[in-house]
Design a protein around this motif. Structure first.
Motif, PDB file in Angstrom:
ATOM      1  N   LEU A 229     -16.502  92.785 -29.823  1.00 33.05           N
ATOM      2  CA  LEU A 229     -15.140  92.707 -30.349  1.00 33.05           C
ATOM      3  C   LEU A 229     -14.574  94.083 -30.688  1.00 33.05           C
ATOM      4  N   ALA A 230     -15.445  95.080 -30.851  1.00 32.41           N
ATOM      5  CA  ALA A 230     -15.045  96.374 -31.412  1.00 32.41           C
ATOM      6  C   ALA A 230     -14.412  97.304 -30.387  1.00 32.41           C
ATOM      7  N   VAL A 231     -13.370  96.822 -29.728  1.00 32.78           N
ATOM      8  CA  VAL A 231     -12.623  97.640 -28.765  1.00 32.78           C
ATOM      9  C   VAL A 231     -11.122  97.570 -29.046  1.00 32.78           C
ATOM     10  N   GLY A 232     -10.765  97.106 -30.241  1.00 30.48           N
ATOM     11  CA  GLY A 232      -9.361  96.858 -30.558  1.00 30.48           C
ATOM     12  C   GLY A 232      -8.485  98.089 -30.587  1.00 30.48           C
ATOM     13  N   GLN A 233      -9.094  99.273 -30.739  1.00 30.76           N
ATOM     14  CA  GLN A 233      -8.281 100.491 -30.771  1.00 30.76           C
ATOM     15  C   GLN A 233      -7.694 100.826 -29.409  1.00 30.76           C
ATOM     16  N   TYR A 234      -8.187 100.175 -28.357  1.00 33.54           N
ATOM     17  CA  TYR A 234      -7.685 100.434 -27.010  1.00 33.54           C
ATOM     18  C   TYR A 234      -6.643  99.409 -26.553  1.00 33.54           C
ATOM     19  N   VAL A 235      -6.280  98.488 -27.424  1.00 34.70           N
ATOM     20  CA  VAL A 235      -5.219  97.536 -27.081  1.00 34.70           C
ATOM     21  C   VAL A 235      -3.887  98.275 -27.079  1.00 34.70           C
ATOM     22  N   ASN A 236      -3.153  98.169 -26.002  1.00 32.22           N
ATOM     23  CA  ASN A 236      -1.901  98.911 -25.849  1.00 32.22           C
ATOM     24  C   ASN A 236      -0.723  98.202 -26.510  1.00 32.22           C
ATOM     25  N   ASN A 237       0.300  98.997 -26.777  1.00 28.65           N
ATOM     26  CA  ASN A 237       1.525  98.465 -27.367  1.00 28.65           C
ATOM     27  C   ASN A 237       2.281  97.627 -26.336  1.00 28.65           C
TER      28      ASN A 237
ATOM     29  N   GLY B 251      -6.963 100.018 -21.322  1.00 30.02           N
ATOM     30  CA  GLY B 251      -6.482  98.815 -21.988  1.00 30.02           C
ATOM     31  C   GLY B 251      -7.633  97.850 -22.213  1.00 30.02           C
ATOM     32  N   VAL B 252      -7.328  96.720 -22.835  1.00 30.14           N
ATOM     33  CA  VAL B 252      -8.335  95.689 -23.097  1.00 30.14           C
ATOM     34  C   VAL B 252      -7.891  94.402 -22.414  1.00 30.14           C
ATOM     35  N   PHE B 253      -8.807  93.799 -21.666  1.00 29.92           N
ATOM     36  CA  PHE B 253      -8.503  92.594 -20.891  1.00 29.92           C
ATOM     37  C   PHE B 253      -9.433  91.454 -21.283  1.00 29.92           C
ATOM     38  N   VAL B 254      -8.937  90.238 -21.121  1.00 30.49           N
ATOM     39  CA  VAL B 254      -9.797  89.058 -21.180  1.00 30.49           C
ATOM     40  C   VAL B 254     -10.449  88.943 -19.808  1.00 30.49           C
ATOM     41  N   THR B 255     -11.749  89.109 -19.760  1.00 29.83           N
ATOM     42  CA  THR B 255     -12.444  89.146 -18.470  1.00 29.83           C
ATOM     43  C   THR B 255     -13.009  87.797 -18.047  1.00 29.83           C
ATOM     44  N   ARG B 256     -13.352  86.972 -19.029  1.00 29.50           N
ATOM     45  CA  ARG B 256     -13.886  85.640 -18.721  1.00 29.50           C
ATOM     46  C   ARG B 256     -13.445  84.660 -19.793  1.00 29.50           C
ATOM     47  N   GLY B 257     -13.371  83.405 -19.421  1.00 32.02           N
ATOM     48  CA  GLY B 257     -13.079  82.371 -20.395  1.00 32.02           C
ATOM     49  C   GLY B 257     -11.600  82.233 -20.725  1.00 32.02           C
ATOM     50  N   PHE B 258     -11.346  81.678 -21.888  1.00 33.82           N
ATOM     51  CA  PHE B 258      -9.988  81.331 -22.312  1.00 33.82           C
ATOM     52  C   PHE B 258      -9.849  81.566 -23.810  1.00 33.82           C
ATOM     53  N   VAL B 259      -8.774  82.230 -24.219  1.00 31.74           N
ATOM     54  CA  VAL B 259      -8.521  82.526 -25.631  1.00 31.74           C
ATOM     55  C   VAL B 259      -7.440  81.578 -26.146  1.00 31.74           C
ATOM     56  N   PRO B 260      -7.762  80.667 -27.041  1.00 31.23           N
ATOM     57  CA  PRO B 260      -6.724  79.799 -27.604  1.00 31.23           C
ATOM     58  C   PRO B 260      -5.886  80.542 -28.637  1.00 31.23           C
ATOM     59  N   ARG B 261      -4.762  79.997 -28.950  1.00 34.66           N
ATOM     60  CA  ARG B 261      -3.874  80.606 -29.940  1.00 34.66           C
ATOM     61  C   ARG B 261      -4.513  80.557 -31.332  1.00 34.66           C
ATOM     62  N   GLY B 262      -4.337  81.647 -32.088  1.00 32.22           N
ATOM     63  CA  GLY B 262      -4.759  81.664 -33.480  1.00 32.22           C
ATOM     64  C   GLY B 262      -6.232  81.909 -33.722  1.00 32.22           C
ATOM     65  N   VAL B 263      -6.876  82.715 -32.868  1.00 33.59           N
ATOM     66  CA  VAL B 263      -8.290  83.036 -33.080  1.00 33.59           C
ATOM     67  C   VAL B 263      -8.466  84.554 -33.083  1.00 33.59           C
TER      68      VAL B 263
ATOM     69  N   CYS C 138     -20.379  82.078 -27.934  1.00 27.55           N
ATOM     70  CA  CYS C 138     -19.874  81.745 -29.269  1.00 27.55           C
ATOM     71  C   CYS C 138     -18.372  81.483 -29.300  1.00 27.55           C
ATOM     72  N   LEU C 139     -17.629  82.325 -28.594  1.00 29.99           N
ATOM     73  CA  LEU C 139     -16.175  82.297 -28.721  1.00 29.99           C
ATOM     74  C   LEU C 139     -15.470  81.680 -27.522  1.00 29.99           C
ATOM     75  N   GLY C 140     -16.171  81.581 -26.405  1.00 32.46           N
ATOM     76  CA  GLY C 140     -15.566  80.970 -25.225  1.00 32.46           C
ATOM     77  C   GLY C 140     -14.785  81.936 -24.360  1.00 32.46           C
ATOM     78  N   PHE C 141     -14.887  83.228 -24.648  1.00 34.81           N
ATOM     79  CA  PHE C 141     -14.191  84.230 -23.840  1.00 34.81           C
ATOM     80  C   PHE C 141     -14.894  85.570 -23.981  1.00 34.81           C
ATOM     81  N   CYS C 142     -14.572  86.485 -23.082  1.00 37.58           N
ATOM     82  CA  CYS C 142     -15.070  87.858 -23.135  1.00 37.58           C
ATOM     83  C   CYS C 142     -13.893  88.810 -22.997  1.00 37.58           C
ATOM     84  N   ILE C 143     -13.980  89.948 -23.672  1.00 39.42           N
ATOM     85  CA  ILE C 143     -12.994  91.009 -23.503  1.00 39.42           C
ATOM     86  C   ILE C 143     -13.728  92.295 -23.156  1.00 39.42           C
ATOM     87  N   ASP C 144     -13.018  93.203 -22.494  1.00 41.84           N
ATOM     88  CA  ASP C 144     -13.640  94.474 -22.125  1.00 41.84           C
ATOM     89  C   ASP C 144     -12.552  95.493 -21.838  1.00 41.84           C
TER      90      ASP C 144
END
Length: 268
Positions: free
Chosen positions: A193-201, A106-118, A88-94
């Motif tokens: 998508l529900a892993v945003g609390q682990y995104v580091n400063n 932390g949270v990483f982009v594991t596959r695909g590509f995240v464009p700006r503004g999504v 759906c989104l063209g990328f994966c995070i984990d």
């Protein structure tokens, strides 16, 4: 004995200091690159709510088709969720060990590509209005997120926070329809998508590549898709929309990169 006590106090202080307003104010000028500044609250949104809704609906519909409308959805399907996200989104995070020293998960982009503004991730948790009690839940809890209007989101997936979220989620259930997703409390969230609390400063040498954005779920959001929302109101109030916090990309992000956000936003 004294050194052990001092070490325990220091560890607790490191966890608490980011919620101690005098410490925050005194240390803002030391790391100006880690601050996000907006001229007014309305300028805090980079992506219109309609686009956020469209992204969530697109992903949730694929997740629903993969599990069936009337089937109970449980955790333990990370492959399906990740595949749906990539489709759906063209990328994966984990979640993975952070690239920052002593930063934990932390949270990483594991596959695909995240464009700006999504929309890249969601900050899960129980939602508290400024007047609602959260003292006990906030003790030794580094996952309490404060919105611009004072609303709090408790993204802790352990302890009393976990128990309260499950309770509130069960309370709001409408017959066969779940109004929120509890699988984010496990190691295998159904909504990837529900892993945003682990995104580091971010830091002075690791600038932010995502930012937080508040999103109130509209009344017209399909009831059968609300089961994928990782947020629930602490108090039952049919007239108040559920507050979600999403993370939006500030630039193009490639596979292998860790997500970093600004923990502090200053409104002039």
């Amino acid at each position: 004995m004294f050194s052990f006590t001092l070490r325990r106090f220091w560890n607790k202080w490191k966890s608490y200091r980011h919620r101690f307003v005098p410490w925050v104010v005194l240390n803002l000028s030391k790391n100006e690159k880690t601050l996000r500044q907006v001229s007014e609250p309305s300028k805090d949104k980079l992506v219109p709510d309609e686009e956020v809704s469209a992204t969530l609906l697109k992903l949730f519909r694929v997740l629903l088709r993969g599990h069936g409308v009337n089937r109970e959805i449980r955790a333990g399907h990370p492959v399906c969720a990740q595949d749906a996200m990539l489709q759906c989104l063209g990328f994966c995070i984990d979640r993975r060990p952070s690239s920052l020293p002593s930063a934990g998960t932390g949270v990483f982009v594991t596959r695909g590509f995240v464009p700006r503004g999504v929309t890249v991730a969601m900050y899960p948790g129980a939602v508290y209005q400024p007047y609602e009690p959260i003292l006990l839940q906030s003790i030794r809890n580094p996952f309490v997120f404060r919105c611009i209007d004072g609303v709090l989101v408790d993204g802790n997936d352990k302890g009393i926070s976990k128990v309260l979220f499950r309770s509130c989620s069960g309370r709001d259930r409408m017959g066969p329809f779940l109004m929120s997703d509890t699988s984010w409390l496990t190691d295998c969230p159904l909504n990837p998508l529900a892993v945003g609390q682990y995104v580091n400063n971010c830091s002075n040498d690791r600038p932010a590549n995502v930012c937080y954005q508040e999103y109130d779920v509209p009344d017209k959001f399909p009831v059968e898709l609300r089961r994928f929302l990782p947020n629930v109101n602490y108090s039952q109030d049919a007239g108040r929309p559920v507050r979600c916090v999403v993370l939006v990309s500030l630039r193009d992000i490639h596979a292998g990169e860790e997500l970093f956000s600004n923990y502090y936003t200053i409104v002039h």
